[in-house]
Design an enzyme around this catalytic site. Structure first.
Site, mmCIF file in Angstrom:
data_model
loop_
_atom_site.group_PDB
_atom_site.id
_atom_site.type_symbol
_atom_site.label_atom_id
_atom_site.label_comp_id
_atom_site.label_asym_id
_atom_site.label_seq_id
_atom_site.Cartn_x
_atom_site.Cartn_y
_atom_site.Cartn_z
ATOM 1 N N CYS A 146 0.721 -1.234 -0.152
ATOM 2 C CA CYS A 146 0.057 0.085 0.073
ATOM 3 C C CYS A 146 1.167 1.266 -0.117
ATOM 4 C CB CYS A 146 -0.698 0.027 1.371
ATOM 5 S SG CYS A 146 -1.776 1.466 1.159
ATOM 6 N N HIS A 181 1.894 -7.642 -6.793
ATOM 7 C CA HIS A 181 1.255 -6.544 -7.459
ATOM 8 C C HIS A 181 2.167 -6.083 -8.732
ATOM 9 C CE1 HIS A 181 -1.753 -2.945 -7.730
ATOM 10 N NE2 HIS A 181 -1.256 -3.247 -8.914
#
Length: 327
Positions: A98, A169
């Site tokens: 994040c 990711h």
């Protein structure tokens, strides 16, 4: 149930803040039996100093289910991992991806990729504390660091600490200059980097995340990695998950219709409403259920009509059925 063993991380729905709460996960489990589900990110501070039950309670049907933690202090992570095991989660996932400034101020999320040894210490502390899997979700780089050895070494250090599952990711995280939303779109996708990680770490489970939108794309990626994690696409078009059990888990159980899922959510609502959750807060997760069908916009507007929020959910469902008949 199929008897063929599949990697537990073969297909999963990403942890998404403000979206993948327990009501969203209940909806997803109505559609797919085998896909792995993840909580929203929960910080160690919220569990150590807040309402544990409110953060960790879930419905038994949600299994297999993982708790995503945000934090960096090994001792705190170990305590929270024990809580997750006590609440019978199937996995603890550490957020190292994040990029938000709030998360950076808390010294966790993507900025932890700059401190792989600290992450390794946290992973080892959790592995020593529990018997359930400890996994890490991260990016392929941060800011303008695009050298392959950055993410390769990050995984190498964590694997030496005992981590065996990495959810990657396939974008960099830019810690300055981009919002979290922009960080999901602007840094380019580099799937080849994730494929290369699997080649270099064949003994580890490597799961690809980022920008995957169709079942054909899922199948294409599964030819190169162990699993695929879907995010926003699964949330906005939840019925895309309806064929997943058959396509990717060899389980040909009858697929529930959209109407059956809607009716099941209405029944669930009647038991799940409490002081923290009104039925509109629960049913908001269902608004993409009829995506692509004639009348979908009208149906979505009917469920979102604020004039109905004080009515019983079953009454609203009946009114919508009369307004927009089942195809």
């Amino acid at each position: 149930m199929n008897s063929q063993p599949f990697n537990p991380w073969r297909l999963s729905v990403a942890p998404m803040l403000d979206w993948t709460d327990r009501h969203c996960r209940y909806l997803h489990r109505l559609i797919t039996r085998h896909t792995r589900l993840y909580t929203e990110m929960v910080t160690t501070g919220a569990l150590l100093h807040g309402d544990v039950a409110r953060h960790l309670a879930f419905n038994e049907v949600e299994h297999p289910l993982a708790l995503q933690l945000g934090g960096s202090e090994p001792a705190d992570l170990a305590v929270c991992a024990r809580l997750a095991e006590q609440w019978q989660y199937d996995e603890v996932n550490l957020n190292c991806g994040c990029p938000s400034e709030r998360v950076q101020r808390g010294a966790f999320g993507a900025c932890l990729m700059n401190e792989p040894q600290l992450v390794a210490d946290g992973v080892k502390a959790m592995l020593d504390a529990v018997s359930i899997p400890i996994t890490v979700k991260h990016r392929i780089g941060i800011d303008r660091i695009e050298e392959y050895n950055f993410v390769r070494d990050f995984i190498g250090i964590l694997s030496h600490a005992g981590c065996r599952v990495f959810i990657v990711h396939a974008r960099n995280a830019w810690l300055k200059g981009l919002s979290p939303k922009e960080n999901r779109d602007i840094p380019p996708l580099r799937y080849e980097t994730v494929y290369r990680l699997k080649k270099d770490f064949p003994h580890l489970t490597i799961v690809l995340n980022g920008g995957v939108k169709t079942n054909a794309e899922i199948a294409q990626h599964l030819a190169h990695v162990d699993g695929v994690m879907i995010g926003r696409q699964a949330y906005h078009e939840p019925y895309m998950m309806a064929p997943w059990d058959q396509l990717f888990f060899n389980d040909a159980h009858p697929t529930p219709s959209r109407e059956a899922v809607e009716q099941a959510m209405v029944r669930y609502c009647e038991t799940a409403i409490d002081e923290h959750n009104s039925w509109p807060q629960i049913m908001r997760h269902m608004l993409g259920l009829r995506h692509g069908l004639p009348g979908a916009r009208r149906w979505r507007q009917a469920w979102s009509d604020h004039r109905n929020k004080h009515l019983p959910v079953a009454q609203v469902a009946t009114q919508i059925q009369q307004l927009i008949p089942t195809p």
